[in-house]
Design a protein around this motif. Structure first.
Motif, PDB file in Angstrom:
ATOM      1  N   GLN A   1       0.846  -1.191   0.000  1.00 36.54           N
ATOM      2  CA  GLN A   1       0.000   0.000   0.000  1.00 36.54           C
ATOM      3  C   GLN A   1       0.881   1.241   0.000  1.00 36.54           C
ATOM      4  O   GLN A   1       2.074   1.171   0.293  1.00 36.54           O
ATOM      5  CB  GLN A   1      -0.929   0.009   1.207  1.00 36.54           C
ATOM      6  N   TYR A   2       0.270   2.363  -0.312  1.00 32.01           N
ATOM      7  CA  TYR A   2       0.974   3.644  -0.378  1.00 32.01           C
ATOM      8  C   TYR A   2       1.489   4.050   0.996  1.00 32.01           C
ATOM      9  O   TYR A   2       0.829   3.844   2.009  1.00 32.01           O
ATOM     10  CB  TYR A   2       0.028   4.722  -0.907  1.00 32.01           C
TER      11      TYR A   2
ATOM     12  N   ARG B   1       1.310  -4.531   3.065  1.00 32.79           N
ATOM     13  CA  ARG B   1      -0.074  -4.347   3.506  1.00 32.79           C
ATOM     14  C   ARG B   1      -0.454  -5.456   4.477  1.00 32.79           C
ATOM     15  O   ARG B   1      -0.134  -6.612   4.271  1.00 32.79           O
ATOM     16  CB  ARG B   1      -0.993  -4.388   2.286  1.00 32.79           C
TER      17      ARG B   1
ATOM     18  N   ALA C   1      -8.050   1.249   0.348  1.00 38.31           N
ATOM     19  CA  ALA C   1      -6.693   1.467  -0.119  1.00 38.31           C
ATOM     20  C   ALA C   1      -5.654   1.096   0.928  1.00 38.31           C
ATOM     21  O   ALA C   1      -4.494   0.873   0.592  1.00 38.31           O
ATOM     22  CB  ALA C   1      -6.516   2.930  -0.516  1.00 38.31           C
ATOM     23  N   PHE C   2      -6.052   1.035   2.184  1.00 42.44           N
ATOM     24  CA  PHE C   2      -5.120   0.745   3.271  1.00 42.44           C
ATOM     25  C   PHE C   2      -5.586  -0.458   4.065  1.00 42.44           C
ATOM     26  O   PHE C   2      -6.780  -0.612   4.321  1.00 42.44           O
ATOM     27  CB  PHE C   2      -4.985   1.949   4.208  1.00 42.44           C
TER      28      PHE C   2
END
Length: 76
Positions: free
Chosen positions: A51-52, A61, A71-72
């Motif tokens: 993940q970012y 992640r 997204a997380f």
């Protein structure tokens, strides 16, 4: 012609996705929130395992025992 959408019985409906702190731009799912453990695999696509992370980085992640929507993943 009218269309019909089927298969939404298990959808999560509501206005609050229960992020850790949207006010502080912390969009990790809150512990016990509706996103945690509610995800599913997408047939034919690889698993999302990173993940970012700010700024333009990535980190592993953590979805917990079941996939988490969003997204997380969960906090490490």
């Amino acid at each position: 012609m009218l269309g019909k959408v089927e298969g939404l019985d298990s959808s999560i409906i509501g206005l609050d996705p229960a992020f850790a702190s949207a006010e502080d731009h912390d969009f990790v799912p809150a512990t016990g929130g509706p996103l945690v453990g509610a995800g599913a695999a997408l047939d034919g696509l690889p698993a999302v395992d990173h993940q970012y992370a700010p700024h333009l980085q990535a980190r592993a992640r953590n979805d917990g025992p079941k996939r988490t929507i969003g997204a997380f993943g969960l906090r490490p």
